[in-house]
Motif scaffolding. Structure first.
Motif, short mmCIF file in Angstrom:
data_model
loop_
_atom_site.label_atom_id
_atom_site.label_comp_id
_atom_site.label_asym_id
_atom_site.label_seq_id
_atom_site.Cartn_x
_atom_site.Cartn_y
_atom_site.Cartn_z
N ALA A 1 49.23 -44.59 22.77
CA ALA A 1 49.78 -44.22 21.47
C ALA A 1 48.70 -44.20 20.40
CB ALA A 1 50.90 -45.19 21.08
N VAL A 2 47.87 -45.23 20.38
CA VAL A 2 46.81 -45.31 19.37
C VAL A 2 45.81 -44.16 19.55
CG1 VAL A 2 44.83 -46.70 18.62
CG2 VAL A 2 47.04 -47.79 19.02
N ILE A 3 45.41 -43.91 20.79
CA ILE A 3 44.43 -42.85 21.05
C ILE A 3 45.02 -41.47 20.71
CG2 ILE A 3 43.17 -41.65 22.89
CD1 ILE A 3 42.79 -44.47 24.15
N TYR A 4 46.26 -41.24 21.14
CA TYR A 4 46.88 -39.93 20.92
C TYR A 4 47.12 -39.67 19.43
CZ TYR A 4 49.76 -35.86 21.86
OH TYR A 4 50.25 -34.58 21.90
N LEU A 5 47.64 -40.66 18.73
CA LEU A 5 47.87 -40.47 17.30
C LEU A 5 46.55 -40.35 16.54
CD1 LEU A 5 50.88 -42.89 16.75
CD2 LEU A 5 50.92 -40.39 16.82
N GLY A 6 45.53 -41.07 17.00
CA GLY A 6 44.19 -40.92 16.40
C GLY A 6 43.63 -39.53 16.62
N TYR A 7 43.80 -39.02 17.84
CA TYR A 7 43.35 -37.66 18.14
C TYR A 7 44.08 -36.63 17.27
CZ TYR A 7 43.49 -33.12 20.37
OH TYR A 7 43.47 -31.77 20.59
N LEU A 8 45.40 -36.79 17.13
CA LEU A 8 46.15 -35.84 16.30
C LEU A 8 45.73 -35.91 14.84
CD1 LEU A 8 49.75 -36.11 17.78
CD2 LEU A 8 48.13 -34.23 18.03
N THR A 9 45.45 -37.11 14.37
CA THR A 9 44.97 -37.26 12.99
C THR A 9 43.62 -36.59 12.81
OG1 THR A 9 46.17 -39.34 12.80
CG2 THR A 9 44.45 -38.93 11.18
N TRP A 10 42.71 -36.83 13.76
CA TRP A 10 41.39 -36.22 13.70
C TRP A 10 41.49 -34.70 13.74
CZ3 TRP A 10 39.07 -33.30 17.61
CH2 TRP A 10 37.75 -32.93 17.35
N SER A 11 42.32 -34.17 14.66
CA SER A 11 42.43 -32.72 14.78
C SER A 11 43.06 -32.10 13.54
CB SER A 11 43.20 -32.33 16.03
OG SER A 11 44.55 -32.71 15.92
N MET A 12 43.94 -32.84 12.88
CA MET A 12 44.54 -32.33 11.66
C MET A 12 43.50 -32.24 10.54
SD MET A 12 47.89 -33.72 9.65
CE MET A 12 47.08 -35.06 8.84
N VAL A 13 42.55 -33.16 10.54
CA VAL A 13 41.52 -33.17 9.51
C VAL A 13 40.50 -32.05 9.72
CG1 VAL A 13 39.58 -34.52 8.59
CG2 VAL A 13 41.79 -35.61 8.99
N VAL A 14 40.12 -31.79 10.98
CA VAL A 14 39.04 -30.84 11.23
C VAL A 14 39.50 -29.40 11.47
CG1 VAL A 14 37.52 -32.62 12.14
CG2 VAL A 14 38.95 -31.32 13.71
N THR A 15 40.79 -29.16 11.61
CA THR A 15 41.27 -27.80 11.83
C THR A 15 41.95 -27.27 10.59
OG1 THR A 15 43.35 -28.57 12.75
CG2 THR A 15 41.58 -28.13 14.32
N PRO A 16 41.97 -25.94 10.44
CA PRO A 16 42.58 -25.37 9.24
C PRO A 16 44.11 -25.41 9.24
CG PRO A 16 41.73 -23.63 10.66
CD PRO A 16 41.32 -24.92 11.27
N SER A 17 44.75 -25.65 10.37
CA SER A 17 46.21 -25.63 10.41
C SER A 17 46.78 -27.02 10.15
CB SER A 17 46.70 -25.10 11.77
OG SER A 17 46.27 -25.96 12.79
N VAL A 18 46.64 -27.47 8.92
CA VAL A 18 47.08 -28.80 8.53
C VAL A 18 48.59 -28.93 8.63
CG1 VAL A 18 47.13 -30.47 6.64
CG2 VAL A 18 45.07 -29.14 7.07
N VAL A 19 49.32 -27.87 8.31
CA VAL A 19 50.78 -27.93 8.34
C VAL A 19 51.27 -28.14 9.78
CG1 VAL A 19 52.90 -26.66 7.90
CG2 VAL A 19 51.02 -26.53 6.27
N VAL A 20 50.77 -27.34 10.70
CA VAL A 20 51.18 -27.48 12.11
C VAL A 20 50.74 -28.84 12.64
CG1 VAL A 20 50.89 -26.57 14.44
CG2 VAL A 20 51.17 -25.01 12.50
N GLY A 21 49.51 -29.23 12.36
CA GLY A 21 49.02 -30.53 12.80
C GLY A 21 49.81 -31.68 12.20
N GLY A 22 50.17 -31.56 10.95
CA GLY A 22 50.96 -32.60 10.29
C GLY A 22 52.34 -32.73 10.87
N VAL A 23 52.96 -31.61 11.20
CA VAL A 23 54.29 -31.65 11.82
C VAL A 23 54.20 -32.30 13.19
CG1 VAL A 23 56.13 -30.21 12.77
CG2 VAL A 23 55.20 -29.70 10.52
N TRP A 24 53.21 -31.92 13.99
CA TRP A 24 53.07 -32.49 15.32
C TRP A 24 52.74 -33.98 15.24
CZ3 TRP A 24 55.01 -32.17 19.66
CH2 TRP A 24 54.42 -32.71 20.81
N LEU A 25 51.90 -34.37 14.27
CA LEU A 25 51.57 -35.78 14.07
C LEU A 25 52.82 -36.58 13.70
CD1 LEU A 25 49.51 -38.10 13.83
CD2 LEU A 25 49.13 -37.37 11.47
N ALA A 26 53.62 -36.05 12.80
CA ALA A 26 54.85 -36.74 12.40
C ALA A 26 55.83 -36.84 13.57
CB ALA A 26 55.49 -36.01 11.22
N LEU A 27 55.98 -35.77 14.32
CA LEU A 27 56.87 -35.78 15.48
C LEU A 27 56.39 -36.79 16.52
CD1 LEU A 27 59.28 -34.57 17.04
CD2 LEU A 27 57.70 -32.86 17.92
#
Length: 119
Positions: A13-39
């Protein structure tokens, strides 16, 4: 609070949520990344409490994600082999996580301890 989930599940859980947070920061699709992170955060909230339904939903979504990553790796292997290797590694890790969620004895014991009945 939490019902002593397996350490492997907590680390995943920690690694996966950390990865999603990192990918949301470095990719331009913050909305999609944010939705997936929240889900994913909501699903992990319930998985860490022993919910079989949340674990199955998480397993299906991670399985679909790994399939998409493998397809992406196949499509980019000629132009970006390093990127394709990265996609393949992420897909394999997701497949291992799906196998852990679906068939691990530790997960089954944890879910049984949580008191949720199989329907």
């Amino acid at each position: 609070m939490f019902k002593n989930p397996p350490l492997t599940l907590v680390l995943a859980a920690v690694i996966y949520l950390g990865y999603l947070t990192w990918s949301m920061v470095v990719t331009p699709s913050v909305v999609v990344g944010g939705v997936w992170l929240a889900l994913a955060a909501v699903l992990f909230f319930f998985v860490l409490r022993g919910s079989k339904a949340a674990a199955r939903i998480m397993a299906v979504l991670c399985g679909l994600s790994s399939l998409l990553l493998l397809l992406t790796a196949m499509a980019t292997i000629q132009t970006q082999p390093r990127g394709a290797a990265g996609f393949t590694v992420m897909a394999v890790l997701l497949i291992l996580f799906v196998a852990y969620l679906w068939g691990s004895d530790a997960m089954k014991r944890f879910q049984a301890r949580s008191g949720e009945q199989e329907r």
